[in-house]
Design a protein around this motif. Sequence first.
Motif, PDB file in Angstrom:
ATOM      1  N   VAL A 121       0.831  -1.205   0.000  1.00 28.84           N
ATOM      2  CA  VAL A 121       0.000   0.000   0.000  1.00 28.84           C
ATOM      3  C   VAL A 121       0.863   1.252   0.000  1.00 28.84           C
ATOM      4  CG1 VAL A 121      -1.666   1.325   1.354  1.00 28.84           C
ATOM      5  CG2 VAL A 121      -1.967  -1.130   1.071  1.00 28.84           C
ATOM      6  N   SER A 122       1.892   1.274   0.841  1.00 30.11           N
ATOM      7  CA  SER A 122       2.744   2.460   0.924  1.00 30.11           C
ATOM      8  C   SER A 122       3.452   2.735  -0.395  1.00 30.11           C
ATOM      9  CB  SER A 122       3.763   2.283   2.050  1.00 30.11           C
ATOM     10  OG  SER A 122       4.551   3.449   2.192  1.00 30.11           O
ATOM     11  N   LEU A 123       3.953   1.688  -1.056  1.00 29.67           N
ATOM     12  CA  LEU A 123       4.624   1.880  -2.345  1.00 29.67           C
ATOM     13  C   LEU A 123       3.656   2.385  -3.411  1.00 29.67           C
ATOM     14  CD1 LEU A 123       7.084  -1.145  -2.722  1.00 29.67           C
ATOM     15  CD2 LEU A 123       7.652   1.269  -2.476  1.00 29.67           C
ATOM     16  N   TYR A 124       2.419   1.920  -3.373  1.00 32.18           N
ATOM     17  CA  TYR A 124       1.444   2.389  -4.363  1.00 32.18           C
ATOM     18  C   TYR A 124       1.271   3.904  -4.287  1.00 32.18           C
ATOM     19  CZ  TYR A 124      -3.114   3.633  -6.238  1.00 32.18           C
ATOM     20  OH  TYR A 124      -4.127   4.268  -6.920  1.00 32.18           O
ATOM     21  N   PHE A 125       1.072   4.423  -3.079  1.00 37.06           N
ATOM     22  CA  PHE A 125       0.864   5.864  -2.948  1.00 37.06           C
ATOM     23  C   PHE A 125       2.141   6.648  -3.248  1.00 37.06           C
ATOM     24  CE2 PHE A 125      -2.857   4.379  -0.623  1.00 37.06           C
ATOM     25  CZ  PHE A 125      -3.819   5.282  -1.044  1.00 37.06           C
ATOM     26  N   ARG A 126       3.284   6.124  -2.865  1.00 43.77           N
ATOM     27  CA  ARG A 126       4.537   6.804  -3.191  1.00 43.77           C
ATOM     28  C   ARG A 126       4.757   6.854  -4.699  1.00 43.77           C
ATOM     29  NH1 ARG A 126       8.361   7.050   1.221  1.00 43.77           N
ATOM     30  NH2 ARG A 126       7.467   6.178   3.137  1.00 43.77           N
ATOM     31  N   GLN A 127       4.515   5.745  -5.386  1.00 36.80           N
ATOM     32  CA  GLN A 127       4.708   5.723  -6.836  1.00 36.80           C
ATOM     33  C   GLN A 127       3.675   6.584  -7.554  1.00 36.80           C
ATOM     34  OE1 GLN A 127       4.637   1.469  -7.602  1.00 36.80           O
ATOM     35  NE2 GLN A 127       6.858   1.379  -7.702  1.00 36.80           N
ATOM     36  N   LEU A 128       2.448   6.600  -7.052  1.00 32.86           N
ATOM     37  CA  LEU A 128       1.420   7.425  -7.671  1.00 32.86           C
ATOM     38  C   LEU A 128       1.767   8.901  -7.558  1.00 32.86           C
ATOM     39  CD1 LEU A 128      -1.285   7.667  -9.051  1.00 32.86           C
ATOM     40  CD2 LEU A 128      -2.412   7.444  -6.831  1.00 32.86           C
ATOM     41  N   LEU A 129       2.259   9.324  -6.395  1.00 32.10           N
ATOM     42  CA  LEU A 129       2.654  10.720  -6.219  1.00 32.10           C
ATOM     43  C   LEU A 129       3.860  11.059  -7.086  1.00 32.10           C
ATOM     44  CD1 LEU A 129       1.620  13.092  -4.546  1.00 32.10           C
ATOM     45  CD2 LEU A 129       3.350  12.539  -2.829  1.00 32.10           C
ATOM     46  N   ASP A 617      -1.701  -7.535   4.400  1.00 35.03           N
ATOM     47  CA  ASP A 617      -0.487  -6.812   4.022  1.00 35.03           C
ATOM     48  C   ASP A 617       0.185  -7.552   2.874  1.00 35.03           C
ATOM     49  OD1 ASP A 617      -0.986  -5.075   6.066  1.00 35.03           O
ATOM     50  OD2 ASP A 617       0.342  -6.065   7.495  1.00 35.03           O
ATOM     51  N   PHE A 618       0.499  -6.831   1.785  1.00 41.06           N
ATOM     52  CA  PHE A 618       1.149  -7.482   0.656  1.00 41.06           C
ATOM     53  C   PHE A 618       2.471  -6.812   0.350  1.00 41.06           C
ATOM     54  CE2 PHE A 618      -1.477  -4.172  -0.972  1.00 41.06           C
ATOM     55  CZ  PHE A 618      -2.793  -4.525  -0.711  1.00 41.06           C
ATOM     56  N   ASP A 619       3.298  -7.527  -0.420  1.00 39.77           N
ATOM     57  CA  ASP A 619       4.657  -7.078  -0.663  1.00 39.77           C
ATOM     58  C   ASP A 619       4.711  -6.185  -1.898  1.00 39.77           C
ATOM     59  OD1 ASP A 619       4.315  -8.870  -2.733  1.00 39.77           O
ATOM     60  OD2 ASP A 619       5.499 -10.454  -1.806  1.00 39.77           O
ATOM     61  N   ASP A 620       5.921  -6.042  -2.464  1.00 41.05           N
ATOM     62  CA  ASP A 620       6.139  -5.126  -3.590  1.00 41.05           C
ATOM     63  C   ASP A 620       6.059  -5.827  -4.941  1.00 41.05           C
ATOM     64  OD1 ASP A 620       8.374  -6.649  -3.290  1.00 41.05           O
ATOM     65  OD2 ASP A 620       9.811  -5.019  -3.541  1.00 41.05           O
ATOM     66  N   GLN A 621       5.388  -6.975  -5.012  1.00 40.32           N
ATOM     67  CA  GLN A 621       5.333  -7.760  -6.244  1.00 40.32           C
ATOM     68  C   GLN A 621       4.710  -6.970  -7.395  1.00 40.32           C
ATOM     69  OE1 GLN A 621       3.467 -11.548  -5.683  1.00 40.32           O
ATOM     70  NE2 GLN A 621       3.564 -12.126  -7.825  1.00 40.32           N
ATOM     71  N   ILE A 622       3.545  -6.362  -7.177  1.00 36.37           N
ATOM     72  CA  ILE A 622       2.875  -5.612  -8.241  1.00 36.37           C
ATOM     73  C   ILE A 622       3.600  -4.297  -8.502  1.00 36.37           C
ATOM     74  CG2 ILE A 622       0.694  -4.529  -8.917  1.00 36.37           C
ATOM     75  CD1 ILE A 622      -0.782  -6.615  -7.437  1.00 36.37           C
ATOM     76  N   SER A 623       4.212  -3.744  -7.484  1.00 36.28           N
ATOM     77  CA  SER A 623       4.988  -2.516  -7.681  1.00 36.28           C
ATOM     78  C   SER A 623       6.104  -2.729  -8.692  1.00 36.28           C
ATOM     79  CB  SER A 623       5.566  -2.051  -6.335  1.00 36.28           C
ATOM     80  OG  SER A 623       6.453  -0.980  -6.514  1.00 36.28           O
TER      81      SER A 623
END
Length: 645
Positions: A121-129, A617-623
């Motif tokens: 979740v955290s990586l999604y919002f960081r990458q989106l920003l 909680d999921f990892d960075d696989q989709i990121s």
Amino acid sequence: FFEIVASAGLVSSYARGSKGSLRALKRAALALQIQAFFSCQPYRSTRALAVEVLTMPNLQAAEAHRQSHLPHKIPEPASALGFRRARVGERVGEGETSEWHLYPLWSWTMIEQLDSFGIGVSLYFRQLLAMTFIVGICAAILTPSVNHNRRNCDHDAVRGPFRNTGLSRGSAAGCFADDLSVGQNVGPDIAVCVIILVAAILADYIRSVSTKRIDDNQQTPSDYTVMIRNPPSHIVDPDKYRDFFKNQFDDDIVLVTMSKDNGELMMLMATRAGYLQDLADFDESLTNSRRQRNELGCIGKMLQPYLYSMGLFKTPDYARAELETVEAKLKEKIGENTGEDWHKPRSVFVTFATEAAMERALQTFEVSALRRWFSNTTGWEFQDTPLAFEGRVLNVCRPVEPTEMQWHTSHVRLPERVVRMFVSFALTAALIACFVLAATQMTGGALPAFVTIVNTLLPQLLKGISGMVEIHREYGDEQDSMFLKLLGARVANTGIAAFVSFNARERGTKEALDQVMVILILDAFFLPLIRALDPYDLFVRRVVGPQQPTQRAMNRFWSGAEWTIAERYTDVAKTLFVGMFYAAAVPVGLWLTAASMLVNFLVDHYCLLRLWGRKPDFDDQISRRFIGVVSIIVLVHVVATQSFF
């Protein structure tokens, strides 16, 4: 249909007044009489119906339940953040002394606070920003192209579909080859490609750094645990694993978890527990003098097997019949597996006392799959082969988060999972082909509306296909599969369909480019609004929820809206794809793409904290996949630009 509408009217009438409000009770009783009329039930007096209303579930209690399930944070001195996300039902203090607080919708540390939701979740919002910032820079670089097209491409001699006006103002509509400039058109486009490619290259490094930082900000069991993928089937005593790893690495073993090969049994037990709970709810409602409907019409009986799991057309008779069927299967399953099959472990998890010991274990058993197969098959070992456990070289790896494991699918073997994946992707491809074919038949302004409607429905359609066909052992693998299917469907429906709907001569016309602009505008503002309102969740809460026999059953539909990280990533990737695909022809579209990403960031942040339900909680696989998709989008942009000019 009339029964559902009448029940919704009953609840809304009752919710607007208190339990002592005579007017509210009369409205609710009248709604129940309408419901009874359309379901061919005997007439009952208003007094009897009022008694039923007083004992029925109410919206105030359901809303209180929903508020308690929203993300809250509680103090955690051991965490780098100073707090952690509270578990469901966990509280610290009461009233004014409570240290159990909702996450704020806005703060200067809002990005850092998202680390408590896990890496994915955290990586999604960081990458989106980050993508919002990068696409905004690219849009600014293409601004000279927009101004150049406005000045040079709107020829007085050009009339009709090739005019550079309206939404297509500043696009390539009406441009001749002599109107384009290397410095104003080609140069900025090349710069945009370079910037996004460099950003994609750096993104993987930034992702790894961010992942480590996010992981340091929270401590989870997977930080101290290793997973054994190939445990010996005859070893069923966890103490043997404890003694082996303790002697090998000279560290305390906190826990040994053995996952047994009993997934099918778990699914049957869970289904049985669900029907038992439904029957308990029906009994409780009867105790409270609320009469339950036992008879359905022919249409209701036909739809009941498909809608029962959604909370509609629930009756005690159906629950009892299904319970008998499940218990028969359960007895048969137990009778077939009275031997050692119950005890065979599918995987083993060993939790160390320190992270250092866990890292040493990973390094010690780090050998190739071919080496492990050769040693386990022949018994020959190389000099650096790890010490064997009961004659087997273990396949040890880092596990995912415990909440990400799907323990109930342990009985499904790899060949079956692969076949199911193939069937699921084939069905998705057929669905995509149907949508693209339908889009090519659209005329006028119908195409943007069709694309928007399909994009709204695609997550639910593909989720249904995946749920019926696919089986995964980890939640991350399930989301990865959903990401690939949904990405292909949305890209084809949004970008490719608009492209093939016009022939080579028409693709540069005002009509074609106007439709692209409308699609981007709807992506930027309309779809986020729909997501924030979430009509499906409103229907489930306000219509399906009141159909339940007890407050406890109703509360299950008020535990947060359904969402997936795969759906959110594909939505962002789809918008970036359309913006880049038409960037040379409609350079102003990148401003809409940047606006769409910013709006998505704000709306998704609100939904995560105030609307969506809790997810594992999921990892960075989709990121990692998203970073690769961004690079592919740049290459597609280059090919698409050649087709326009």
